[in-house]
Design a protein around this motif. Sequence first.
Motif, PDB file in Angstrom:
ATOM      1  N   THR A   1     -32.407 -35.441  27.735  1.00  0.00           N
ATOM      2  CA  THR A   1     -33.233 -34.367  27.205  1.00  0.00           C
ATOM      3  C   THR A   1     -32.438 -33.062  27.150  1.00  0.00           C
ATOM      4  O   THR A   1     -31.313 -32.970  27.641  1.00  0.00           O
ATOM      5  CB  THR A   1     -34.493 -34.172  28.068  1.00  0.00           C
ATOM      6  N   ASN A   2     -33.044 -32.058  26.531  1.00  0.00           N
ATOM      7  CA  ASN A   2     -32.381 -30.759  26.365  1.00  0.00           C
ATOM      8  C   ASN A   2     -31.871 -30.217  27.695  1.00  0.00           C
ATOM      9  O   ASN A   2     -32.556 -30.292  28.717  1.00  0.00           O
ATOM     10  CB  ASN A   2     -33.356 -29.742  25.754  1.00  0.00           C
ATOM     11  N   ASP A   3     -30.659 -29.698  27.659  1.00  0.00           N
ATOM     12  CA  ASP A   3     -30.018 -29.095  28.836  1.00  0.00           C
ATOM     13  C   ASP A   3     -29.834 -30.092  29.979  1.00  0.00           C
ATOM     14  O   ASP A   3     -29.733 -29.704  31.139  1.00  0.00           O
ATOM     15  CB  ASP A   3     -30.824 -27.880  29.339  1.00  0.00           C
ATOM     16  N   TYR A   4     -29.801 -31.369  29.638  1.00  0.00           N
ATOM     17  CA  TYR A   4     -29.554 -32.432  30.633  1.00  0.00           C
ATOM     18  C   TYR A   4     -30.577 -32.424  31.776  1.00  0.00           C
ATOM     19  O   TYR A   4     -30.231 -32.696  32.926  1.00  0.00           O
ATOM     20  CB  TYR A   4     -28.143 -32.302  31.210  1.00  0.00           C
ATOM     21  N   HIS A   5     -31.832 -32.143  31.446  1.00  0.00           N
ATOM     22  CA  HIS A   5     -32.860 -32.157  32.489  1.00  0.00           C
ATOM     23  C   HIS A   5     -33.211 -33.573  32.930  1.00  0.00           C
ATOM     24  O   HIS A   5     -33.673 -33.762  34.062  1.00  0.00           O
ATOM     25  CB  HIS A   5     -34.129 -31.456  31.992  1.00  0.00           C
ATOM     26  N   ASP A   6     -33.031 -34.539  32.041  1.00  0.00           N
ATOM     27  CA  ASP A   6     -33.386 -35.926  32.341  1.00  0.00           C
ATOM     28  C   ASP A   6     -32.321 -36.867  31.788  1.00  0.00           C
ATOM     29  O   ASP A   6     -31.835 -36.673  30.668  1.00  0.00           O
ATOM     30  CB  ASP A   6     -34.724 -36.305  31.701  1.00  0.00           C
ATOM     31  N   LEU A   7     -31.985 -37.888  32.577  1.00  0.00           N
ATOM     32  CA  LEU A   7     -31.090 -38.949  32.137  1.00  0.00           C
ATOM     33  C   LEU A   7     -31.852 -40.269  32.214  1.00  0.00           C
ATOM     34  O   LEU A   7     -32.381 -40.622  33.270  1.00  0.00           O
ATOM     35  CB  LEU A   7     -29.841 -39.019  33.029  1.00  0.00           C
TER      36      LEU A   7
ATOM     37  N   THR B   1     -36.629 -56.509  32.140  1.00  0.00           N
ATOM     38  CA  THR B   1     -36.597 -55.215  31.458  1.00  0.00           C
ATOM     39  C   THR B   1     -36.612 -54.158  32.554  1.00  0.00           C
ATOM     40  O   THR B   1     -37.519 -54.145  33.397  1.00  0.00           O
ATOM     41  CB  THR B   1     -37.801 -55.030  30.527  1.00  0.00           C
ATOM     42  N   THR B   2     -35.607 -53.296  32.552  1.00  0.00           N
ATOM     43  CA  THR B   2     -35.415 -52.347  33.655  1.00  0.00           C
ATOM     44  C   THR B   2     -35.207 -50.945  33.107  1.00  0.00           C
ATOM     45  O   THR B   2     -34.430 -50.744  32.171  1.00  0.00           O
ATOM     46  CB  THR B   2     -34.206 -52.762  34.510  1.00  0.00           C
ATOM     47  N   GLY B   3     -35.907 -49.994  33.705  1.00  0.00           N
ATOM     48  CA  GLY B   3     -35.764 -48.603  33.314  1.00  0.00           C
ATOM     49  C   GLY B   3     -35.300 -47.756  34.482  1.00  0.00           C
ATOM     50  O   GLY B   3     -35.728 -47.968  35.622  1.00  0.00           O
ATOM     51  N   VAL B   4     -34.425 -46.799  34.199  1.00  0.00           N
ATOM     52  CA  VAL B   4     -33.921 -45.884  35.229  1.00  0.00           C
ATOM     53  C   VAL B   4     -34.055 -44.450  34.720  1.00  0.00           C
ATOM     54  O   VAL B   4     -33.642 -44.140  33.595  1.00  0.00           O
ATOM     55  CB  VAL B   4     -32.447 -46.174  35.582  1.00  0.00           C
ATOM     56  N   TRP B   5     -34.638 -43.600  35.537  1.00  0.00           N
ATOM     57  CA  TRP B   5     -34.722 -42.165  35.252  1.00  0.00           C
ATOM     58  C   TRP B   5     -34.036 -41.408  36.378  1.00  0.00           C
ATOM     59  O   TRP B   5     -34.211 -41.721  37.553  1.00  0.00           O
ATOM     60  CB  TRP B   5     -36.176 -41.707  35.156  1.00  0.00           C
ATOM     61  N   VAL B   6     -33.244 -40.396  36.005  1.00  0.00           N
ATOM     62  CA  VAL B   6     -32.598 -39.514  36.975  1.00  0.00           C
ATOM     63  C   VAL B   6     -32.893 -38.069  36.563  1.00  0.00           C
ATOM     64  O   VAL B   6     -32.758 -37.711  35.384  1.00  0.00           O
ATOM     65  CB  VAL B   6     -31.066 -39.733  37.019  1.00  0.00           C
ATOM     66  N   GLY B   7     -33.307 -37.248  37.507  1.00  0.00           N
ATOM     67  CA  GLY B   7     -33.595 -35.854  37.211  1.00  0.00           C
ATOM     68  C   GLY B   7     -33.962 -35.088  38.460  1.00  0.00           C
ATOM     69  O   GLY B   7     -33.924 -35.621  39.573  1.00  0.00           O
ATOM     70  N   LYS B   8     -34.322 -33.833  38.278  1.00  0.00           N
ATOM     71  CA  LYS B   8     -34.759 -32.985  39.393  1.00  0.00           C
ATOM     72  C   LYS B   8     -36.252 -32.723  39.267  1.00  0.00           C
ATOM     73  O   LYS B   8     -36.774 -32.573  38.164  1.00  0.00           O
ATOM     74  CB  LYS B   8     -33.996 -31.656  39.399  1.00  0.00           C
TER      75      LYS B   8
ATOM     76  N   GLN C   1     -21.417 -36.954  33.225  1.00  0.00           N
ATOM     77  CA  GLN C   1     -20.179 -37.692  32.957  1.00  0.00           C
ATOM     78  C   GLN C   1     -20.058 -38.935  33.836  1.00  0.00           C
ATOM     79  O   GLN C   1     -19.442 -39.923  33.449  1.00  0.00           O
ATOM     80  CB  GLN C   1     -18.968 -36.775  33.186  1.00  0.00           C
ATOM     81  N   ASN C   2     -20.670 -38.891  35.007  1.00  0.00           N
ATOM     82  CA  ASN C   2     -20.641 -40.056  35.896  1.00  0.00           C
ATOM     83  C   ASN C   2     -21.674 -41.108  35.517  1.00  0.00           C
ATOM     84  O   ASN C   2     -21.644 -42.229  36.042  1.00  0.00           O
ATOM     85  CB  ASN C   2     -20.880 -39.614  37.346  1.00  0.00           C
ATOM     86  N   SER C   3     -22.612 -40.730  34.645  1.00  0.00           N
ATOM     87  CA  SER C   3     -23.653 -41.642  34.154  1.00  0.00           C
ATOM     88  C   SER C   3     -24.357 -42.389  35.282  1.00  0.00           C
ATOM     89  O   SER C   3     -24.375 -43.625  35.311  1.00  0.00           O
ATOM     90  CB  SER C   3     -23.049 -42.652  33.165  1.00  0.00           C
ATOM     91  N   PRO C   4     -24.979 -41.686  36.232  1.00  0.00           N
ATOM     92  CA  PRO C   4     -25.635 -42.383  37.340  1.00  0.00           C
ATOM     93  C   PRO C   4     -26.748 -43.316  36.890  1.00  0.00           C
ATOM     94  O   PRO C   4     -26.968 -44.358  37.512  1.00  0.00           O
ATOM     95  CB  PRO C   4     -26.178 -41.238  38.205  1.00  0.00           C
ATOM     96  N   HIS C   5     -27.432 -42.967  35.796  1.00  0.00           N
ATOM     97  CA  HIS C   5     -28.506 -43.829  35.294  1.00  0.00           C
ATOM     98  C   HIS C   5     -27.969 -45.175  34.825  1.00  0.00           C
ATOM     99  O   HIS C   5     -28.579 -46.222  35.062  1.00  0.00           O
ATOM    100  CB  HIS C   5     -29.268 -43.124  34.176  1.00  0.00           C
ATOM    101  N   LEU C   6     -26.786 -45.161  34.190  1.00  0.00           N
ATOM    102  CA  LEU C   6     -26.172 -46.410  33.729  1.00  0.00           C
ATOM    103  C   LEU C   6     -25.582 -47.199  34.894  1.00  0.00           C
ATOM    104  O   LEU C   6     -25.643 -48.437  34.918  1.00  0.00           O
ATOM    105  CB  LEU C   6     -25.088 -46.109  32.697  1.00  0.00           C
ATOM    106  N   GLN C   7     -25.022 -46.482  35.851  1.00  0.00           N
ATOM    107  CA  GLN C   7     -24.447 -47.154  37.021  1.00  0.00           C
ATOM    108  C   GLN C   7     -25.538 -47.860  37.831  1.00  0.00           C
ATOM    109  O   GLN C   7     -25.347 -48.990  38.309  1.00  0.00           O
ATOM    110  CB  GLN C   7     -23.702 -46.144  37.902  1.00  0.00           C
ATOM    111  N   ILE C   8     -26.665 -47.192  38.007  1.00  0.00           N
ATOM    112  CA  ILE C   8     -27.779 -47.806  38.731  1.00  0.00           C
ATOM    113  C   ILE C   8     -28.255 -49.056  38.002  1.00  0.00           C
ATOM    114  O   ILE C   8     -28.437 -50.120  38.604  1.00  0.00           O
ATOM    115  CB  ILE C   8     -28.945 -46.795  38.886  1.00  0.00           C
TER     116      ILE C   8
END
Length: 384
Positions: free
Chosen positions: A337-343, A353-360, A371-378
Amino acid sequence: MLEASYISPEQYEEALEEEVVLNVRRKVDLHPDYVTYIHHEFTELVAKSEGFQDKLSQATNEESRQQIQKSLEERVQQLFKKGIHIETALDPFMQNLAVKTIHRQVPQSDVQASAVILDHHSNEVIALTGGKDYQKFDFHRGYQNPRQPGSAIKPLLVYAPYFEEFDVPIQSTISADNVCFGNYCPKNYGGSQYGMVPLTTALKHSYNTPAVRILDRLGTGTAFSYLEPFSFSHVVEEDLALSSALGGFTYGITPLELTSAYTTFANDGSYQPSYGIRSVKDHEGNILYSWNRKETTVWSKTTNDKMRKLLSDVVASGTARKAQVSAPYTGGKTGTTNDYHDLWFVGLTDQYTTGVWVGKDQRSSLAHLSQNSPHLQIWRELMN
């Protein structure tokens, strides 16, 4: 025992005088994330089975709605006190793996994450996390946290409806140059322009302007009609705008809702809601409640086959290359999302079927983590 001569009168008197001390242990939930969700789902199941859901939908004011909700909660507590057995689809190994993987990949104290794992053959929730260091009945980021989905919405709102409505081949091209619709002028990431590109390229590299062009051609009303079977609870009338092609929703979609919608791609274009509860029984083993499962055809198998090819390209050579696993099939879509608020990354293998969300919780930039793509790594760790 005295009457049957198993003990003597002296032993009998001694036993009567012995102080009874109870060693009461506090019950510990090994999987608080999942248990909290099951409590929520059980309330929904009771509400649907006993008519509370209809009463809530027909309530004419907030006061009556609150009274109905109170009655529902009292009914649920009554059932718990009476004693019931809830059979669930929990996979303890996958649940523990999800919790541990998130802690390992997202060590930052101010960053949260949630993972949803669904068995799309049985349409069951086998694992669901509510956030790092989750405590029972805390705010649950898996099903209570609507967030803007970013480009993860494109397969559901843009590309699949486009194939269904216009039956275009996946090799067909579309402009990835800048465009304006009135005062709305979307841009590709970094402002780049790419000319005419195949649909496969547009999706796997997540170009923005092709998605908005497609939604404009579809019409927002037509496109959003394809989301209706998913019952996204936080989508509102104001979301019927071209910016939604890029995930610009007013409130957003929860990780559980979005992941559940993606199971359609695993089931030839048909959708069933995914549940954690298999059945609720009394002490005698009689079934009190179970979900009445209903299947809805969202789009055709032909459209679905095209989408599976596009989604597999995203992982093979697109924005989700870091999510590659050794499975017969792997496909999915990233979302930022805008300004990298959500990955986001929602994807599927042949089984899950698996979903991963990373954010504050308090939305702010995750650019330093992207750049580390934690959502993809998880996701990769969970599906490997």
